[in-house]
Write a protein that holds these residues in place. Structure first.
Motif, PDB file in Angstrom:
ATOM      1  N   LYS A  86      53.084  30.539  38.849  1.00 33.84           N
ATOM      2  CA  LYS A  86      51.861  30.730  39.618  1.00 33.84           C
ATOM      3  C   LYS A  86      51.740  32.218  39.924  1.00 33.84           C
ATOM      4  O   LYS A  86      52.701  32.862  40.350  1.00 33.84           O
ATOM      5  CB  LYS A  86      51.935  29.910  40.899  1.00 33.84           C
ATOM      6  CG  LYS A  86      50.700  29.952  41.765  1.00 33.84           C
ATOM      7  CD  LYS A  86      50.742  28.843  42.809  1.00 33.84           C
ATOM      8  CE  LYS A  86      52.019  28.884  43.637  1.00 33.84           C
ATOM      9  NZ  LYS A  86      52.050  27.803  44.645  1.00 33.84           N
ATOM     10  N   GLY A  87      50.560  32.786  39.668  1.00 32.40           N
ATOM     11  CA  GLY A  87      50.345  34.208  39.881  1.00 32.40           C
ATOM     12  C   GLY A  87      49.854  34.524  41.269  1.00 32.40           C
ATOM     13  O   GLY A  87      49.621  33.632  42.092  1.00 32.40           O
ATOM     14  N   PRO A  88      49.643  35.794  41.569  1.00 31.13           N
ATOM     15  CA  PRO A  88      49.120  36.187  42.875  1.00 31.13           C
ATOM     16  C   PRO A  88      47.639  35.865  43.008  1.00 31.13           C
ATOM     17  O   PRO A  88      46.932  35.683  42.018  1.00 31.13           O
ATOM     18  CB  PRO A  88      49.356  37.700  42.897  1.00 31.13           C
ATOM     19  CG  PRO A  88      49.327  38.105  41.457  1.00 31.13           C
ATOM     20  CD  PRO A  88      49.915  36.955  40.690  1.00 31.13           C
ATOM     21  N   GLU A  89      47.163  35.787  44.235  1.00 30.23           N
ATOM     22  CA  GLU A  89      45.735  35.557  44.474  1.00 30.23           C
ATOM     23  C   GLU A  89      44.922  36.758  43.998  1.00 30.23           C
ATOM     24  O   GLU A  89      45.340  37.911  44.129  1.00 30.23           O
ATOM     25  CB  GLU A  89      45.473  35.303  45.963  1.00 30.23           C
ATOM     26  CG  GLU A  89      45.925  33.941  46.441  1.00 30.23           C
ATOM     27  CD  GLU A  89      45.455  33.644  47.860  1.00 30.23           C
ATOM     28  OE1 GLU A  89      45.144  34.616  48.595  1.00 30.23           O
ATOM     29  OE2 GLU A  89      45.379  32.465  48.220  1.00 30.23           O
ATOM     30  N   ILE A  90      43.741  36.455  43.460  1.00 29.74           N
ATOM     31  CA  ILE A  90      42.827  37.481  42.980  1.00 29.74           C
ATOM     32  C   ILE A  90      41.556  37.406  43.822  1.00 29.74           C
ATOM     33  O   ILE A  90      40.955  36.331  43.953  1.00 29.74           O
ATOM     34  CB  ILE A  90      42.473  37.266  41.493  1.00 29.74           C
ATOM     35  CG1 ILE A  90      43.748  37.164  40.642  1.00 29.74           C
ATOM     36  CG2 ILE A  90      41.572  38.389  41.001  1.00 29.74           C
ATOM     37  CD1 ILE A  90      44.570  38.414  40.594  1.00 29.74           C
ATOM     38  N   HIS A  91      41.170  38.524  44.408  1.00 29.79           N
ATOM     39  CA  HIS A  91      39.958  38.578  45.232  1.00 29.79           C
ATOM     40  C   HIS A  91      38.860  39.289  44.438  1.00 29.79           C
ATOM     41  O   HIS A  91      39.016  40.451  44.039  1.00 29.79           O
ATOM     42  CB  HIS A  91      40.231  39.315  46.543  1.00 29.79           C
ATOM     43  CG  HIS A  91      41.379  38.733  47.326  1.00 29.79           C
ATOM     44  ND1 HIS A  91      41.289  37.547  48.010  1.00 29.79           N
ATOM     45  CD2 HIS A  91      42.661  39.179  47.483  1.00 29.79           C
ATOM     46  CE1 HIS A  91      42.454  37.284  48.588  1.00 29.79           C
ATOM     47  NE2 HIS A  91      43.298  38.255  48.280  1.00 29.79           N
ATOM     48  N   ILE A  92      37.770  38.592  44.214  1.00 30.07           N
ATOM     49  CA  ILE A  92      36.693  39.103  43.368  1.00 30.07           C
ATOM     50  C   ILE A  92      35.485  39.424  44.243  1.00 30.07           C
ATOM     51  O   ILE A  92      34.930  38.543  44.909  1.00 30.07           O
ATOM     52  CB  ILE A  92      36.316  38.078  42.282  1.00 30.07           C
ATOM     53  CG1 ILE A  92      37.584  37.584  41.552  1.00 30.07           C
ATOM     54  CG2 ILE A  92      35.342  38.681  41.283  1.00 30.07           C
ATOM     55  CD1 ILE A  92      37.330  36.427  40.620  1.00 30.07           C
ATOM     56  N   GLN A  93      35.088  40.679  44.246  1.00 29.99           N
ATOM     57  CA  GLN A  93      33.953  41.119  45.052  1.00 29.99           C
ATOM     58  C   GLN A  93      32.642  40.583  44.482  1.00 29.99           C
ATOM     59  O   GLN A  93      32.558  40.246  43.291  1.00 29.99           O
ATOM     60  CB  GLN A  93      33.916  42.647  45.101  1.00 29.99           C
ATOM     61  CG  GLN A  93      35.127  43.295  45.744  1.00 29.99           C
ATOM     62  CD  GLN A  93      35.284  42.922  47.200  1.00 29.99           C
ATOM     63  OE1 GLN A  93      34.279  42.824  47.939  1.00 29.99           O
ATOM     64  NE2 GLN A  93      36.522  42.679  47.635  1.00 29.99           N
ATOM     65  N   PRO A  94      31.591  40.477  45.314  1.00 30.55           N
ATOM     66  CA  PRO A  94      30.283  40.012  44.816  1.00 30.55           C
ATOM     67  C   PRO A  94      29.801  40.867  43.648  1.00 30.55           C
ATOM     68  O   PRO A  94      29.837  42.101  43.702  1.00 30.55           O
ATOM     69  CB  PRO A  94      29.365  40.170  46.038  1.00 30.55           C
ATOM     70  CG  PRO A  94      30.287  40.081  47.205  1.00 30.55           C
ATOM     71  CD  PRO A  94      31.574  40.715  46.767  1.00 30.55           C
ATOM     72  N   GLY A  95      29.398  40.205  42.583  1.00 30.78           N
ATOM     73  CA  GLY A  95      28.904  40.892  41.401  1.00 30.78           C
ATOM     74  C   GLY A  95      29.984  41.445  40.491  1.00 30.78           C
ATOM     75  O   GLY A  95      29.671  41.957  39.413  1.00 30.78           O
ATOM     76  N   ALA A  96      31.247  41.344  40.905  1.00 37.85           N
ATOM     77  CA  ALA A  96      32.348  41.909  40.118  1.00 37.85           C
ATOM     78  C   ALA A  96      32.902  40.884  39.130  1.00 37.85           C
ATOM     79  O   ALA A  96      32.614  39.683  39.206  1.00 37.85           O
ATOM     80  CB  ALA A  96      33.463  42.401  41.032  1.00 37.85           C
ATOM     81  N   THR A  97      33.707  41.380  38.194  1.00 33.57           N
ATOM     82  CA  THR A  97      34.337  40.545  37.178  1.00 33.57           C
ATOM     83  C   THR A  97      35.837  40.758  37.219  1.00 33.57           C
ATOM     84  O   THR A  97      36.318  41.884  37.400  1.00 33.57           O
ATOM     85  CB  THR A  97      33.812  40.890  35.773  1.00 33.57           C
ATOM     86  OG1 THR A  97      32.407  40.668  35.733  1.00 33.57           O
ATOM     87  CG2 THR A  97      34.469  40.018  34.714  1.00 33.57           C
ATOM     88  N   ALA A  98      36.605  39.688  37.035  1.00 37.61           N
ATOM     89  CA  ALA A  98      38.068  39.764  37.010  1.00 37.61           C
ATOM     90  C   ALA A  98      38.587  39.144  35.717  1.00 37.61           C
ATOM     91  O   ALA A  98      37.974  38.211  35.177  1.00 37.61           O
ATOM     92  CB  ALA A  98      38.671  39.042  38.208  1.00 37.61           C
ATOM     93  N   GLU A  99      39.691  39.684  35.230  1.00 37.04           N
ATOM     94  CA  GLU A  99      40.345  39.151  34.034  1.00 37.04           C
ATOM     95  C   GLU A  99      41.778  38.759  34.381  1.00 37.04           C
ATOM     96  O   GLU A  99      42.503  39.531  34.997  1.00 37.04           O
ATOM     97  CB  GLU A  99      40.353  40.198  32.909  1.00 37.04           C
ATOM     98  CG  GLU A  99      38.974  40.614  32.444  1.00 37.04           C
ATOM     99  CD  GLU A  99      39.025  41.652  31.329  1.00 37.04           C
ATOM    100  OE1 GLU A  99      40.157  41.862  30.790  1.00 37.04           O
ATOM    101  OE2 GLU A  99      37.989  42.248  30.999  1.00 37.04           O
ATOM    102  N   ILE A 100      42.168  37.551  33.989  1.00 36.81           N
ATOM    103  CA  ILE A 100      43.520  37.042  34.224  1.00 36.81           C
ATOM    104  C   ILE A 100      44.044  36.500  32.906  1.00 36.81           C
ATOM    105  O   ILE A 100      43.356  35.732  32.232  1.00 36.81           O
ATOM    106  CB  ILE A 100      43.528  35.925  35.285  1.00 36.81           C
ATOM    107  CG1 ILE A 100      42.874  36.401  36.592  1.00 36.81           C
ATOM    108  CG2 ILE A 100      44.953  35.449  35.560  1.00 36.81           C
ATOM    109  CD1 ILE A 100      42.655  35.299  37.603  1.00 36.81           C
ATOM    110  N   GLY A 101      45.264  36.889  32.535  1.00 40.52           N
ATOM    111  CA  GLY A 101      45.791  36.442  31.245  1.00 40.52           C
ATOM    112  C   GLY A 101      47.235  36.015  31.290  1.00 40.52           C
ATOM    113  O   GLY A 101      48.017  36.458  32.133  1.00 40.52           O
TER     114      GLY A 101
END
Length: 548
Positions: free
Chosen positions: A289-304
């Motif tokens: 299990k990875g760390p929590e990712i906080h995504i700002q409004p309108g932003a994009t996140a990549e997790i692999g």
């Protein structure tokens, strides 16, 4: 000295017993691989409770997506992915068959009534769509069948899902010739608030109902993991039942093993992850299990992360994660086995035959050990020459054990004989030979590898039992060259029947291992003749002294 012969017999018996216990069948008993499509109302992929970290918010599934199985084919993998959750529920290996003469592909993963072995992954956390209390997200796809065309190097399979202000693409990327698959999430926050998700990936396998161990060929089915501090640790299903695994680490990996093959999740190796296990409803689970990712409004996140499913090829596994190559389990002697494996594969690259490579590496190892072998046989011959004098001392001090010990030591000193001279070389050699045996047992490269004539598969037993019989004959000849000095009738009978017993024992051994033992015995016979002949030229007797 009799104890030296006993060491040899006990060592051979111990090695054989360990091989018996460690050798595992080439595959679990094949099971039908037809996968029943999940209906839109089923939530079977949601069997594993992730509620300790999942969102309390309800997740809205795509209304226009239908539950279905997505089929993916590359040159080395055939997968089935359930679009409900995007889990891998079926996996075959086109380069490997169930048996040498079979056309049926080896099935590594499947989901059937009564048995499951799947690879699950998803996004939990406050806003993650894989909340364990709600149905898994149903992804939409552009097609139901994907195939890596000949000549292409990469195949990308995108799964799409939109809900709760998040647009998610779960992307599987396949590369020609590779058993590792890149699994990535591209998440776009379309809402006006911060979204929090947390990636997880784990392997799920039924504890009961799979291939069971047999007396002759036990099968290890179970978990394993690696951390920054513990490169490789087995974690059996019984361990999972006893205690949930919780291991924080930088990087790390989690896997399920079955002899020649491994399935593993490798998360971001720079992230602070947690390795965990649990048992629920006869399902053993191990994952990361990875760390929590906080995504700002309108932003994009990549997790692999990477998913590996295939043979235990050390070079490929070592590139994916630190310690993953240790799933080729050589035990505590891995630091000796790995160089020997390198030597074996190097030789095979020249001779292009694994059976010939086994013969060559046996010649090399036995040749390198010759100085120790020479010390061993010379010491045993000297001790045998002292037997009449030892018998005299034993008769003289048979009623006074306290005087017998110093008298024996004085005899050894006077004759310049070390009573342990024959044992110590054997003790030094044993780890090297044992490490080499594990190389033969664990190397997937030997699976279904032909040798010559009737030996078409070095990983299976000799179909005509020729090698075990020849092994017994070679062992009998070694006994004749190095006869027993005991007078106890029972021990004499045991030793007389030892070649027969081991020949019968080796009937079920893989022919590659028996080939090694046979060649090793033949080399030992040649070394004995050479050493004893040299000793006789020096005036030392090498034959058994007659006993009354």
């Amino acid at each position: 000295m009799e104890s030296q012969r006993s060491f040899l017999v006990i060592g051979l018996a111990l090695v054989s017993f360990l091989l018996w216990q460690q050798w595992q069948t080439d595959q679990a008993p094949p099971a039908p691989t037809t996968v029943t499509q999940s209906s839109s109302n089923q939530n079977s992929s949601n069997a594993i409770d992730m509620s300790s970290t999942s969102s309390e918010q309800a997740v809205v599934s795509n209304t226009n997506a239908q539950a279905k199985v997505i089929n993916i084919s590359t040159d080395v993998l055939q997968l089935q992915i359930d679009n409900r959750g995007g889990d891998i529920i079926g996996l075959k290996l086109p380069k490997y068959t169930v048996s040498k003469d079979s056309d049926e592909l080896y099935t590594l993963m499947r989901k059937l009534p009564g048995f499951e072995f799947t690879a699950q992954s998803g996004l939990i956390g406050r806003d993650g769509p894989d909340d364990s209390r709600t149905p898994r997200p149903v992804y939409s796809t552009t097609a139901q069948n994907f195939s890596l065309a000949k000549g292409e190097q990469q195949l990308v399979v995108p799964l799409m899902y939109t809900a709760n202000g998040l647009s998610i693409e779960k992307r599987f990327t396949f590369t020609a010739g590779n058993y590792d698959v890149r699994v990535e999430y591209f998440i776009h926050n379309q809402s006006d608030e911060v979204k929090t998700v947390q990636p997880y990936q784990h392997l799920v396998q039924s504890i009961e109902g799979g291939a069971e161990s047999g007396l002759m060929m036990p099968i290890y089915r179970g978990g394993a993991y690696g951390t920054a501090k513990e490169r490789y640790t087995k974690y059996k299903f019984d361990d999972m039942k006893d205690e949930n695994l919780i291991k924080p680490t930088t990087g790390g990996w989690a896997a399920m093993l079955e002899h020649y093959f491994v399935s593993a999740w490798v998360p971001d190796q720079q992230a602070e992850n947690q390795i965990y296990s649990r048992v629920q409803n006869n399902l053993g689970v191990i994952g990361t299990k990875g760390p929590e990712i906080h995504i700002q409004p309108g932003a994009t996140a990549e997790i692999g992360s990477s998913f590996y499913a295939g043979p235990k090829t050390q070079d490929n596994l070592a590139k994916l994660a630190n310690g993953l190559d240790l799933t080729v389990d050589y035990g505590i002697l891995w630091f000796i086995s790995q160089p020997l494996f390198w030597l074996l594969t190097t030789i095979q690259g020249f001779v292009v035959n694994w059976g010939v490579a086994i013969i060559c590496i046996t010649l090399i190892v036995k040749g390198a050990m010759y100085p120790l072998t020479k010390i061993q046989y010379e010491s045993m011959a000297k001790m045998r020459n002292l037997k009449p004098k030892i018998d005299e001392l034993q008769a003289k001090f048979k009623d006074d054990k306290q005087k017998m010990g110093p008298a024996m030591m004085e005899l050894y000193r006077k004759e310049k004989v070390n009573p342990m001279g024959g044992c110590l070389p054997m003790i030094i050699q044993m780890p090297i030979f044992l490490a080499l045996y594990w190389v033969f047992v664990e190397s997937v490269e030997l699976r279904h590898a032909p040798f010559a004539l009737w030996i078409t598969d070095l990983s299976s037993q000799d179909p005509f039992y020729v090698l075990p019989v020849l092994f017994g004959i070679s062992m009998f000849m070694m006994q004749k060259l190095q006869p027993m000095t005991v007078t106890d009738p029972m021990q004499q009978k045991i030793m007389m029947w030892m070649p027969v017993a081991f020949s019968i024992f080796f009937l079920w051994f893989p022919s590659g291992l028996v080939l090694y033992w046979l060649v090793s015995n033949l080399i030992s016979l040649a070394q004995m003749l050479y050493i004893y002949r040299g000793m006789e030229k020096k005036g030392l007797h090498t034959k058994k002294a007659k006993t009354s």
